[in-house]
Design a protein around this motif. Structure first.
Motif, PDB file in Angstrom:
ATOM      1  N   ASP A  48       1.023  -1.115  -0.083  1.00  0.00           N
ATOM      2  CA  ASP A  48      -0.279   0.283  -0.235  1.00  0.00           C
ATOM      3  C   ASP A  48       0.830   1.517   0.058  1.00  0.00           C
ATOM      4  O   ASP A  48       1.516   1.745   1.268  1.00  0.00           O
ATOM      5  N   SER A  50      -0.372   4.463   0.704  1.00  0.00           N
ATOM      6  CA  SER A  50      -0.256   5.402   0.834  1.00  0.00           C
ATOM      7  C   SER A  50      -0.164   4.907   2.425  1.00  0.00           C
ATOM      8  O   SER A  50       0.621   5.839   2.970  1.00  0.00           O
ATOM      9  N   LYS A  51       1.348   4.241   2.968  1.00  0.00           N
ATOM     10  CA  LYS A  51       1.216   4.260   4.243  1.00  0.00           C
ATOM     11  C   LYS A  51       2.988   4.052   3.783  1.00  0.00           C
ATOM     12  O   LYS A  51       4.054   3.091   4.640  1.00  0.00           O
ATOM     13  N   GLN A  53       5.239   6.404   4.482  1.00  0.00           N
ATOM     14  CA  GLN A  53       5.541   7.435   5.606  1.00  0.00           C
ATOM     15  C   GLN A  53       6.040   6.217   7.011  1.00  0.00           C
ATOM     16  O   GLN A  53       7.043   6.167   6.983  1.00  0.00           O
TER      17      GLN A  53
END
Length: 180
Positions: A48, A50-51, A53
């Protein structure tokens, strides 16, 4: 996602994070290099984007933890720092003779647990598995059992501790405890 796209954007932030946790700048640079390798090898497993960071900073955090663990194991121990260096063998032997009788004076389930783990050397994980308990439940029971054992000693004896927390001396309480 490619490391060439990601690393320049996060390198400075990760380095600042490392500086907040590690004092030696040379260690920071070494850890940053180690993290970059982990990111390069682990990036393909990140499903994913979006994860990204949180994954990067978790990787950095785990690397710091590993660093401190490794350094703790490598530390040369000075005999003066050992808790048992000023232990009085006579007091210790006398009290060791009381442990089993005090354990046997606890409720049967607690006594069996402490005998198996603390006297017979069974690991807590083995005990939990053999008795169908979750490991966290067993840890709580062991802690409570040890607290109960400590109370049995406290009910019977007055203690004097040295500056390192070792028993310097003890005296039976006036009611003449006869458990050991």
């Amino acid at each position: 996602m490619q490391i060439e796209e990601i690393w320049p954007n996060y390198r400075a932030r990760i380095k600042a994070f490392l500086h907040s946790k590690v004092a030696n700048p040379a260690d920071v640079d070494d850890l940053l290099q180690e993290i970059s390798i982990k990111v390069f090898t682990g990036l393909p497993t990140l499903s994913d984007p979006s994860k990204l960071q949180s994954w990067l900073f978790q990787t950095a955090d785990r690397t710091i933890i590993d660093f401190y663990r490794k350094n703790a194991r490598a530390k040369i121990v000075d005999p003066e720092d050992l808790w048992y260096s000023s232990d009085d063998p006579g007091i210790r032997q006398e009290l060791e003779n009381c442990v089993e009788p005090f354990i046997r004076g606890l409720p049967a389930e607690t006594a069996k647990l402490l005998m198996d783990i603390d006297i017979n050397g069974m690991s807590q994980k083995e005990y939990a598995k053999a008795h169908g308990l979750s490991y966290s439940t067993l840890k709580s029971r062991v802690q409570k059992g040890r607290d109960d054992l400590r109370k049995a000693f406290d009910d019977c004896c007055n203690w004097t501790m040295d500056t390192r927390g070792n028993i310097a001396e003890y005296h039976l309480k006036p009611d003449n405890c006869k458990k050991c």
